[in-house]
Design an enzyme around this catalytic site. Structure first.
Site, PDB file in Angstrom:
ATOM      1  N   SER A  97     -10.586  18.198  -0.922  1.00  0.00           N
ATOM      2  CA  SER A  97     -10.081  16.964  -1.513  1.00  0.00           C
ATOM      3  C   SER A  97     -11.260  16.027  -1.763  1.00  0.00           C
ATOM      4  O   SER A  97     -12.119  15.841  -0.891  1.00  0.00           O
ATOM      5  CB  SER A  97      -9.083  16.294  -0.551  1.00  0.00           C
ATOM      6  OG  SER A  97      -8.645  15.058  -1.053  1.00  0.00           O
ATOM      7  N   SER A 169      -6.226  24.701  -2.602  1.00  0.00           N
ATOM      8  CA  SER A 169      -6.012  26.127  -2.314  1.00  0.00           C
ATOM      9  C   SER A 169      -6.998  26.613  -1.252  1.00  0.00           C
ATOM     10  O   SER A 169      -7.896  27.395  -1.537  1.00  0.00           O
ATOM     11  CB  SER A 169      -6.127  26.972  -3.589  1.00  0.00           C
ATOM     12  OG  SER A 169      -7.207  26.590  -4.410  1.00  0.00           O
TER      13      SER A 169
END
Length: 265
Positions: A97, A169
């Site tokens: 992130s 992911s």
């Protein structure tokens, strides 16, 4: 054949149903123990996970039905690619992130559009507003999140589009599963290899701050692992401590697509 299917479904209801309920009681105990701060109400967490498990169980039984057949059509992927003058593929952008996945995805889409090439961005957060809104962030939810996204990306590629999937992911196995969904070598994995310190300093959504404060559990890079790709097609990282601009990174991806023949048919 139909009578066999009825008997099979009856067996599932009578035998697997009670077994499933027993598993639910055990799961509730685990949820309350491991995730006391993750939800305001454990029963709410249980109901959400229970709904997901029932959905997955139903899908697993449906996929094995002998009454489902693949329907071919006279207009296939080659015809669609010829119409668009490009080759369908999946550009899968993975990373922590704050590493710049969404920024790259949008820059890449804009660059392709300027070249007259049709693409579509599947953003992880956007998908959780609709297709994946019933999923949380437990490992099994993350796996299902990636599976659904992979299936949609495969459809876009089959339609002849350049599908740009932008998701953390974190698990290598899940990404490899998506790669295996494509029958040809049309899966391009792009690894945003940015250090955790940089991503946390950016913290565009304030999530790292919440994770450090213990208000978010299972946050990738903090208390949940990120498994980097081993053999990705493209790796983007800092050069001499400087992060490349979105335009430069998008240009590198476009160059790869061009060299591999995806931008013409």
């Amino acid at each position: 054949m139909n009578s066999l299917c009825v008997k099979e479904n009856k067996w599932i209801d009578e035998i697997m149903g009670p077994l499933f309920e027993i598993c639910v009681l055990a799961f509730k105990s685990v949820v309350c123990t491991l995730y006391p701060c993750s939800y305001a109400c454990p029963d709410e967490a249980l109901s959400k996970s229970l709904a997901l498990q029932r959905e997955l169980f139903a899908m697993s039984t449906l996929s094995n039905s002998a009454n489902i057949f693949w329907q071919d059509c006279q207009v296939g992927k080659p015809e669609r690619q010829k119409l668009l003058n490009q080759k369908g593929c999946v550009v899968w952008i993975t990373g922590l992130s704050g590493s710049g996945k969404s920024t790259l995805a949008c820059s890449l889409s804009r660059e392709l559009h300027s070249r007259g090439k049709l693409s579509y961005v599947l953003d992880g957060d956007n998908l959780r507003h609709g297709l994946n809104k019933n999923l949380g962030f437990l490992p099994e939810d993350r796996t299902e999140n990636i599976r659904r996204t992979g299936e949609v990306a495969k459809l876009f590629a089959d339609a002849g589009l350049i599908c740009v999937a932008s998701l953390i992911s974190p698990y290598r196995r899940d990404r490899d599963t998506c790669r295996a969904m494509l029958t040809d070598a049309n899966f391009i994995e792009v690894f945003m290899n940015m250090p955790l310190e940089l991503c946390e300093a950016r913290d565009p959504k304030g999530l790292y701050k919440l994770a450090r404060a213990g208000k978010i559990k299972g946050f990738t890079g903090i208390d949940d692992p990120y498994e980097p790709p081993i053999n990705c097609e493209i790796e983007l990282k800092q050069e001499n401590g400087v992060c490349p601009t979105p335009t430069l990174m998008a240009g590198k991806v476009v160059g790869y697509l061009e060299n591999k023949g995806f931008l013409e048919c």
